[in-house]
Motif scaffolding. Structure first.
Motif, mmCIF file in Angstrom:
data_model
loop_
_atom_site.group_PDB
_atom_site.id
_atom_site.type_symbol
_atom_site.label_atom_id
_atom_site.label_comp_id
_atom_site.label_asym_id
_atom_site.label_seq_id
_atom_site.Cartn_x
_atom_site.Cartn_y
_atom_site.Cartn_z
ATOM 1 N N ILE A 93 -1.301 0.087 -9.119
ATOM 2 C CA ILE A 93 -2.713 0.710 -9.340
ATOM 3 C C ILE A 93 -2.262 2.101 -9.350
ATOM 4 N N PRO A 94 -2.428 2.891 -10.234
ATOM 5 C CA PRO A 94 -2.145 4.180 -10.324
ATOM 6 C C PRO A 94 -3.393 4.978 -9.972
ATOM 7 N N SER A 95 -3.257 6.274 -9.449
ATOM 8 C CA SER A 95 -4.379 7.073 -9.221
ATOM 9 C C SER A 95 -5.038 7.746 -10.462
ATOM 10 N N PRO A 96 -6.345 7.466 -10.441
ATOM 11 C CA PRO A 96 -6.993 8.206 -11.722
ATOM 12 C C PRO A 96 -7.443 9.769 -11.306
ATOM 13 N N VAL A 97 -7.118 10.171 -10.262
ATOM 14 C CA VAL A 97 -7.133 11.506 -9.976
ATOM 15 C C VAL A 97 -6.271 12.282 -8.900
ATOM 16 N N ALA A 98 -6.219 13.474 -8.994
ATOM 17 C CA ALA A 98 -5.318 14.024 -8.050
ATOM 18 C C ALA A 98 -6.057 14.381 -6.818
ATOM 19 N N GLY A 99 -5.395 14.420 -5.688
ATOM 20 C CA GLY A 99 -6.272 14.816 -4.402
ATOM 21 C C GLY A 99 -5.466 14.348 -3.163
ATOM 22 N N ILE A 100 -6.314 14.168 -2.277
ATOM 23 C CA ILE A 100 -5.712 13.879 -0.787
ATOM 24 C C ILE A 100 -6.338 12.305 -0.247
ATOM 25 N N ILE A 118 1.122 -1.082 -0.002
ATOM 26 C CA ILE A 118 0.065 -0.148 -0.061
ATOM 27 C C ILE A 118 0.933 1.167 0.053
ATOM 28 N N LEU A 119 1.005 1.887 -0.920
ATOM 29 C CA LEU A 119 2.119 2.636 -1.362
ATOM 30 C C LEU A 119 1.663 4.322 -0.667
ATOM 31 N N VAL A 120 0.454 4.450 -0.338
ATOM 32 C CA VAL A 120 0.212 5.691 0.219
ATOM 33 C C VAL A 120 -0.791 5.625 1.489
ATOM 34 N N SER A 121 -0.567 6.649 2.222
ATOM 35 C CA SER A 121 -1.351 6.596 3.710
ATOM 36 C C SER A 121 -2.268 7.821 3.756
ATOM 37 N N VAL A 122 -3.073 7.608 4.801
ATOM 38 C CA VAL A 122 -4.378 8.915 4.935
ATOM 39 C C VAL A 122 -3.446 10.110 5.088
ATOM 40 N N GLY A 123 -3.780 11.105 4.373
ATOM 41 C CA GLY A 123 -3.110 12.458 4.242
ATOM 42 C C GLY A 123 -2.320 12.633 3.188
ATOM 43 N N ASP A 124 -1.977 11.559 2.603
ATOM 44 C CA ASP A 124 -0.846 11.670 1.330
ATOM 45 C C ASP A 124 -1.778 12.554 0.190
ATOM 46 N N THR A 125 -0.635 13.466 -0.339
ATOM 47 C CA THR A 125 -1.252 14.044 -1.530
ATOM 48 C C THR A 125 -0.938 13.237 -2.617
ATOM 49 N N LEU A 175 -0.810 3.960 -6.135
ATOM 50 C CA LEU A 175 -1.575 3.420 -5.011
ATOM 51 C C LEU A 175 -1.314 2.294 -4.322
ATOM 52 N N LEU A 176 -1.381 1.271 -4.977
ATOM 53 C CA LEU A 176 -1.293 -0.041 -4.403
ATOM 54 C C LEU A 176 -0.364 -0.797 -5.408
ATOM 55 N N THR A 177 0.507 -1.944 -4.910
ATOM 56 C CA THR A 177 0.923 -2.892 -6.120
ATOM 57 C C THR A 177 0.004 -3.996 -5.672
ATOM 58 N N LEU A 178 -0.200 -4.572 -6.808
ATOM 59 C CA LEU A 178 -0.722 -6.130 -6.550
ATOM 60 C C LEU A 178 0.216 -7.045 -7.131
ATOM 61 N N GLU A 179 -0.091 -8.247 -6.634
ATOM 62 C CA GLU A 179 0.956 -9.487 -7.292
ATOM 63 C C GLU A 179 0.052 -10.744 -7.274
ATOM 64 N N SER A 180 0.074 -11.294 -8.436
ATOM 65 C CA SER A 180 -0.430 -12.517 -8.738
ATOM 66 C C SER A 180 0.769 -13.517 -8.993
ATOM 67 N N ASP A 181 0.552 -14.684 -9.323
ATOM 68 C CA ASP A 181 1.813 -15.697 -9.371
ATOM 69 C C ASP A 181 2.176 -15.379 -10.712
ATOM 70 N N LYS A 182 1.881 -14.547 -11.332
ATOM 71 C CA LYS A 182 2.479 -14.307 -12.835
ATOM 72 C C LYS A 182 2.966 -12.864 -13.053
ATOM 73 N N ALA A 183 2.377 -11.728 -12.355
ATOM 74 C CA ALA A 183 2.770 -10.534 -12.473
ATOM 75 C C ALA A 183 2.361 -9.765 -11.292
ATOM 76 N N VAL A 229 -11.033 0.375 -2.825
ATOM 77 C CA VAL A 229 -9.939 0.229 -2.088
ATOM 78 C C VAL A 229 -9.627 1.622 -1.201
ATOM 79 N N LEU A 230 -9.918 2.711 -1.781
ATOM 80 C CA LEU A 230 -9.507 4.024 -0.940
ATOM 81 C C LEU A 230 -10.551 5.075 -1.439
ATOM 82 N N ASP A 231 -10.364 6.149 -0.632
ATOM 83 C CA ASP A 231 -11.008 7.592 -0.853
ATOM 84 C C ASP A 231 -9.910 8.460 -1.240
ATOM 85 N N ILE A 232 -10.136 9.349 -2.263
ATOM 86 C CA ILE A 232 -9.538 10.485 -2.441
ATOM 87 C C ILE A 232 -10.443 11.842 -2.513
#
Ligand code: CAO
Length: 444
Positions: free
Chosen positions: A48-55, A22-29, A36-44, A73-76
């Motif tokens: 997950i990038p942020s689709p918006v700018a904000g806090i 989880i690459l961000v914390s509450v309060g991060d801009t 925002l997140l890194t997901l890992e399957s057995d293959k890759a 997953v989270l609120d911005i």
């Protein structure tokens, strides 16, 4: 201001993929496309990038959770005029809508970024090849680096938080990781306390300015401590240690020692329990040859030795030294005592030569003259086992009808688990204990 609920976008054929970062914390801009997140399957591995700018105002998932497309997953919190993804600002698209389907690269693909520049811009997810141990994820979680660079760093044990990025917007590139490794290998690491990595991939211990908390004095370690420290560290890191604890009833043995003491003193000899232990150990080593051995350099064979040279850890004013008493199997108690007195005196006077310390097959570290109840000695590699002796004490022992006072000596044996199994370990300590309890067995 509006709160946008961020969901997992289209991640291709993947379903129930684990969140490994989880690459961000509450309060991060965050800016658009910040990870925002890194997901890992057995293959890759996918970021997950942020689709918006904000806090970031809320994180609704935990590390290790499994997520699929559409999962919240989270609120911005976004500014009203910035509530759409960058490339969609002029369009009335709902902000929380998943971004276009990502290109997810398979594990066989060696590099992360898509080769087609346009696809990088339109795809919000940068996918990477990954062959990463799942539990090694917390290194560099806040660093700006692609999954493939993270995977590369993890494989080599590099903590990305200590690597400076030279890519666009400070992104860490593979060349930055390589440079950090090179700096460590050549000893040209960054500022103190900022070592890019330890040579073994073990996270370094943070440097603390202790003088902030009170007065301190700094003394350089002595030469012997520095040398023995390297050997101890090498053994600690290379040898998978197991320590077996045991104790032995040495009442009879000690009575015999006391009976012999006066006669021994007339010959200038001080009889201590240690020489009896040396004889008992050698007899047990003959019963269990794997303890009087070394592993071959490739770790594929065990080299059993037909000679019995016992290293004795000696506490000297300059530090710990381990001179070797040779051919213990061929010597009697008096001769061993003489040898022991001679080598400990030489060690304390700093007069040991290389030959005095070479050729050991098993080591004994005796703290019995000082105290303590038990301890875990470190194997004197390339030997595979070491005994630690602690102070014998009178103890009440139940003999079936009453408690009787017996002199009980605690001891331990640490061994290299690659060479010796646990069952063998406890058989060895039991055998040593039995020999010490009844010295008559030594002549059988
Ligand atoms: N239980 C009870 N008493 C013990 C004992 C034991 N296990 N081992 C020794 N003693 C007694 C001795 O009998 C002697 O008492 P007396 O003078 O009344 O007979 C007294 O303790 C002191 O013995 P010693 O330590 O001088 O002699 P030793 O033969 O037992 O040990 C040596 C010699 C060189 C091993 C020891 O002096 C030494 O340096 N020990 C420290 C080793 C060390 O630092 N190991 C740690 C390595 S890991 O960092």
């Amino acid at each position: 201001m509006a709160i946008q609920q961020i969901t997992i976008p289209d991640i291709g054929d993947f379903d129930a993929v684990e969140i490994i970062e989880i690459l961000v914390s509450v309060g991060d801009t965050v800016a658009v496309d910040d990870s925002l997140l890194t997901l890992e399957s057995d293959k890759a591995t996918m970021e997950i990038p942020s689709p918006v700018a904000g806090i970031v105002t809320k994180i609704a998932v935990e590390m290790g959770a499994s997520v699929s497309e559409g999962d919240y997953v989270l609120d911005i919190e976004v500014a009203d005029d910035a509530s759409a993804p960058a490339e969609e600002k002029s369009q009335p698209a709902p902000v929380a809508e998943a971004a276009p389907a990502p290109k997810v690269e398979s594990a066989s693909a060696p590099q992360a970024p898509a080769t087609n520049h346009a696809s990088v811009e339109t795809s919000p997810i940068v996918a990477a090849a990954a062959n990463i141990p799942v539990n090694a994820q917390d290194m560099g979680a806040k660093s700006h680096a692609s999954p493939s660079v993270r995977a590369f760093a993890r494989k080599l044990g590099v903590d990305l938080t200590n690597v400076s990025g030279n890519g666009p917007k400070g992104r860490i590139l593979q060349t930055d990781v390589e440079a950090a490794i090179k700096a460590v290998m050549t000893g040209a690491t960054a500022a103190p306390g900022q070592a890019a990595m330890s040579g073994t991939g073990i996270p370094p211990i943070p440097e603390v300015d202790f003088s902030k908390f009170g007065e301190t004095t700094t003394e350089e370690l002595g030469r012997i401590k520095k040398i023995s420290g390297k050997f101890l560290h090498a053994s600690w890191l290379n040898v998978p240690h197991v320590t077996q604890f045991d104790e032995s009833d040495i009442t009879e043995m000690d009575q015999f020692r006391k009976d012999q003491k006066a006669a021994a003193e007339k010959q200038g000899i001080k009889l201590t329990p240690l020489v009896f232990v040396m004889k008992a150990v050698v007899k047990a080593l003959q019963d269990f040859p794997s303890f009087n051995a070394s592993l071959s350099a490739d770790g594929q064979s065990i080299i059993k030795k037909g000679y019995y040279n016992i290293g004795i850890a000696v506490d000297t004013p300059n530090g710990l030294m381990v001179p070797v008493v040779k051919d213990v199997d061929k010597k009697g108690i008096y001769e061993l005592s003489r040898d022991l007195m001679e080598i400990s005196a030489k060690a304390r006077d700093g007069k040991l030569g290389p030959a005095d310390m070479a050729g050991g097959t098993f080591t004994i570290s005796s703290l019995g003259g000082i105290g303590g109840t038990q301890f875990t000695p470190i194997v004197n590699a390339p030997e595979v086992a070491i005994m630690g002796l602690s102070k014998a004490k009178m103890q009440p022992v139940w003999n079936g009808s009453e408690f009787i006072p017996r002199l009980i000596m605690p001891f331990s044996v640490s061994y290299d688990h690659r060479a010796i199994d646990g069952a063998e370990g406890v058989r060895f300590t039991t055998t040593v204990g039995n020999y010490l309890s009844d010295l008559r067995q030594l002549i059988l």
